[in-house]
Design a protein around this motif. Sequence first.
Motif, PDB file in Angstrom:
ATOM      1  N   GLU A 321       0.876  -1.456   0.260  1.00 47.26           N
ATOM      2  CA  GLU A 321      -0.004  -0.019  -0.002  1.00 47.26           C
ATOM      3  C   GLU A 321       1.124   1.349   0.241  1.00 47.26           C
ATOM      4  OE1 GLU A 321      -2.875  -0.250   3.643  1.00 47.26           O
ATOM      5  OE2 GLU A 321      -4.199  -2.255   2.419  1.00 47.26           O
ATOM      6  N   LYS A 322       2.194   0.877   0.698  1.00 48.18           N
ATOM      7  CA  LYS A 322       3.078   2.463   0.231  1.00 48.18           C
ATOM      8  C   LYS A 322       3.857   2.722   0.127  1.00 48.18           C
ATOM      9  CE  LYS A 322       0.958   2.673   5.702  1.00 48.18           C
ATOM     10  NZ  LYS A 322       1.648   2.671   7.395  1.00 48.18           N
ATOM     11  N   ASP A 323       4.304   1.427  -0.665  1.00 42.99           N
ATOM     12  CA  ASP A 323       5.643   1.260  -0.447  1.00 42.99           C
ATOM     13  C   ASP A 323       5.771   0.661  -2.360  1.00 42.99           C
ATOM     14  OD1 ASP A 323       7.233   2.028   1.845  1.00 42.99           O
ATOM     15  OD2 ASP A 323       7.262  -0.230   2.147  1.00 42.99           O
ATOM     16  N   LEU A 324       5.062   0.655  -2.658  1.00 42.52           N
ATOM     17  CA  LEU A 324       5.198  -0.602  -4.100  1.00 42.52           C
ATOM     18  C   LEU A 324       5.506   0.587  -5.084  1.00 42.52           C
ATOM     19  CD1 LEU A 324       5.533  -2.613  -5.671  1.00 42.52           C
ATOM     20  CD2 LEU A 324       2.869  -2.723  -5.303  1.00 42.52           C
ATOM     21  N   LYS A 325       4.487   2.214  -4.914  1.00 40.88           N
ATOM     22  CA  LYS A 325       4.121   2.736  -6.088  1.00 40.88           C
ATOM     23  C   LYS A 325       5.559   3.666  -5.747  1.00 40.88           C
ATOM     24  CE  LYS A 325       1.611   7.136  -7.718  1.00 40.88           C
ATOM     25  NZ  LYS A 325       0.685   7.817  -6.913  1.00 40.88           N
ATOM     26  N   GLY A 326       6.884   3.837  -5.359  1.00 40.27           N
ATOM     27  CA  GLY A 326       7.915   4.171  -5.241  1.00 40.27           C
ATOM     28  C   GLY A 326       8.615   3.277  -5.797  1.00 40.27           C
ATOM     29  N   ILE A 327       9.054   2.047  -6.043  1.00 41.31           N
ATOM     30  CA  ILE A 327       9.344   1.141  -6.494  1.00 41.31           C
ATOM     31  C   ILE A 327       8.655   0.772  -7.782  1.00 41.31           C
ATOM     32  CG2 ILE A 327      10.167   0.188  -4.406  1.00 41.31           C
ATOM     33  CD1 ILE A 327       9.139  -1.456  -5.388  1.00 41.31           C
ATOM     34  N   THR A 328       8.120   1.178  -8.682  1.00 41.02           N
ATOM     35  CA  THR A 328       7.367   1.100  -9.906  1.00 41.02           C
ATOM     36  C   THR A 328       7.898   2.302 -10.645  1.00 41.02           C
ATOM     37  OG1 THR A 328       6.318  -0.027  -8.383  1.00 41.02           O
ATOM     38  CG2 THR A 328       5.719  -0.060 -11.300  1.00 41.02           C
ATOM     39  N   LYS A 329       8.736   1.778 -11.803  1.00 42.23           N
ATOM     40  CA  LYS A 329       8.738   2.851 -12.981  1.00 42.23           C
ATOM     41  C   LYS A 329       7.641   2.829 -13.891  1.00 42.23           C
ATOM     42  CE  LYS A 329      13.960   2.173 -11.761  1.00 42.23           C
ATOM     43  NZ  LYS A 329      15.351   2.050 -12.528  1.00 42.23           N
ATOM     44  N   SER A 330       7.267   1.926 -14.834  1.00 39.61           N
ATOM     45  CA  SER A 330       6.077   1.740 -15.103  1.00 39.61           C
ATOM     46  C   SER A 330       5.447   0.821 -14.738  1.00 39.61           C
ATOM     47  CB  SER A 330       6.323   1.722 -16.834  1.00 39.61           C
ATOM     48  OG  SER A 330       7.440   0.325 -17.151  1.00 39.61           O
ATOM     49  N   LYS A 331       4.151   0.653 -15.817  1.00 39.81           N
ATOM     50  CA  LYS A 331       3.420  -0.726 -15.642  1.00 39.81           C
ATOM     51  C   LYS A 331       1.706  -0.676 -16.544  1.00 39.81           C
ATOM     52  CE  LYS A 331       1.180  -1.223 -11.917  1.00 39.81           C
ATOM     53  NZ  LYS A 331      -0.636  -1.385 -11.316  1.00 39.81           N
ATOM     54  N   GLU A 332       1.439  -1.737 -17.180  1.00 38.48           N
ATOM     55  CA  GLU A 332       1.007  -1.691 -17.900  1.00 38.48           C
ATOM     56  C   GLU A 332      -0.101  -1.868 -17.019  1.00 38.48           C
ATOM     57  OE1 GLU A 332      -0.616  -4.858 -21.210  1.00 38.48           O
ATOM     58  OE2 GLU A 332       1.155  -4.106 -21.614  1.00 38.48           O
ATOM     59  N   GLU A 333      -1.705  -1.234 -17.386  1.00 35.34           N
ATOM     60  CA  GLU A 333      -2.574  -0.951 -16.771  1.00 35.34           C
ATOM     61  C   GLU A 333      -3.677  -1.650 -17.357  1.00 35.34           C
ATOM     62  OE1 GLU A 333      -3.963  -0.212 -13.801  1.00 35.34           O
ATOM     63  OE2 GLU A 333      -2.061   0.945 -12.881  1.00 35.34           O
ATOM     64  N   PHE A 334      -4.234  -2.990 -16.846  1.00 34.95           N
ATOM     65  CA  PHE A 334      -5.204  -3.885 -17.682  1.00 34.95           C
ATOM     66  C   PHE A 334      -6.317  -3.356 -17.504  1.00 34.95           C
ATOM     67  CE2 PHE A 334      -2.136  -6.670 -16.482  1.00 34.95           C
ATOM     68  CZ  PHE A 334      -1.749  -7.098 -17.454  1.00 34.95           C
ATOM     69  N   LYS A 335      -7.257  -3.520 -18.871  1.00 33.48           N
ATOM     70  CA  LYS A 335      -8.574  -2.486 -18.100  1.00 33.48           C
ATOM     71  C   LYS A 335      -9.848  -3.898 -19.245  1.00 33.48           C
ATOM     72  CE  LYS A 335      -7.661   1.863 -19.347  1.00 33.48           C
ATOM     73  NZ  LYS A 335      -7.533   3.309 -19.676  1.00 33.48           N
ATOM     74  N   ASP A 336     -10.779  -3.440 -18.684  1.00 33.85           N
ATOM     75  CA  ASP A 336     -11.985  -4.867 -18.896  1.00 33.85           C
ATOM     76  C   ASP A 336     -12.299  -4.131 -20.555  1.00 33.85           C
ATOM     77  OD1 ASP A 336     -11.576  -6.777 -17.182  1.00 33.85           O
ATOM     78  OD2 ASP A 336     -13.255  -5.422 -15.868  1.00 33.85           O
TER      79      ASP A 336
END
Length: 415
Positions: A321-336
């Motif tokens: 919840e708190k730290d993951l965003k800070g270490i993630t540089k790029s991420k694909e977002e899935f959409k329905d």
Amino acid sequence: MPSNKRSNRRENFMMQSSHRKWGKLASLGAVAVLSFSVLAACGDKADSGNDTAKVEDSKVLATYDGGNVTEDQFNKELNVMKFLQPTYASMMDSADIKNYMLDQQIAYNYLEGKATDEEKKKGADMATEQLDQMKAQVDQEQLNTMLKEQNITEADLTTYMTQVMTAVQYMSNQVKDEEVQKEYDANKESYITADVRHILINFTDAEGKKRTEAQTLKLAKEAKARVDGGEDFAKVAKELSEDPGSASNGGLYEGAAVSQWVDAFKKAALEQKIGVVGDPVKTEYGYHVIKVEKRTDTLTDEVKDSVRRTLASNKLNAFMEKDLKGITKSKEEFKDPVTPPAAEGTTPEGTDGAAPEGTTPPAAEGTAPGAVEGTDGAVTEGADQGAATDGAATDESGAAGTSTDAGTETKTDGK
């Protein structure tokens, strides 16, 4: 009341946000016991070959400090989870779940990279132990079939479990001794376990005929009199107890979390003198003749391990919840996929505009992905906070009933 032998416990972590709720699907510690909860029909040894596509040929879905997650790796994780949790397999193709699972894979990759060689070795040993226990319960041919259905191998399963168990060990080592003591002091009753034998006389007989309370109590007193007269408790329980979860075992629930039972049964388990057969105790199931053989209400090494796993799970939730965003540089977002709206003023032929029979309307805003009415969206519920699950052993219905961590009772027939 569930049978709670140590090897068959599920982790029970209190997860409140949507990440926490879906974290029960494969959260820290919960995955350690998935092998018990989901593979009631699998087997001994499987093909160890691995035909996974080469990583360098796979699309990168996410990058983070220290590495990336490829499409092949992510799809393999998704298939492993479908294998481990077939009940929830259909939900795992939704965008919400895929997005969470991708976050989770980033977290596991990152934490595995942070782990020491010793933690990795222990993680591998833990994974092997869990998988060996799983395979001891199931049939070889069925296991191979289920693995093939999800396009995975035993090697894929081992790789995934090793990574998760390494994260377990890494997070466990972040828990300080003083944190363990503080958690135990604040929630001591949640960690008390007991070996309890009981004889249940139901308010309904074997033919389904209702008994009066007086009739039920009379039969319970007669059972107690036989034990008080010198007969072996286990023998009398096997003969008379109407609890399907324990009668064949001489009425015994061993190493069970006291906190899970309905109030009257729990009170007896906490307060009766060790080795003394108490007066019949009434619950909604009937009357119980109870003998507490052992009670653990101190911070033993085993309890410390249980508390540490709970706190480690909390730390993983906090990291997500708190730290993951800070270490993630790029991420694909899935959409329905988006369904085109019907023409204005029209409804599908043969309907009145209501949802088709058997369908479920979309969840209200703010609910956890995959949450089902009456649940918190979690995979497993109602086990002690102790050793693995947790998230997953197969529960046996028994006579005392269980209480969820929300304070409500899960009642099962014959308890």
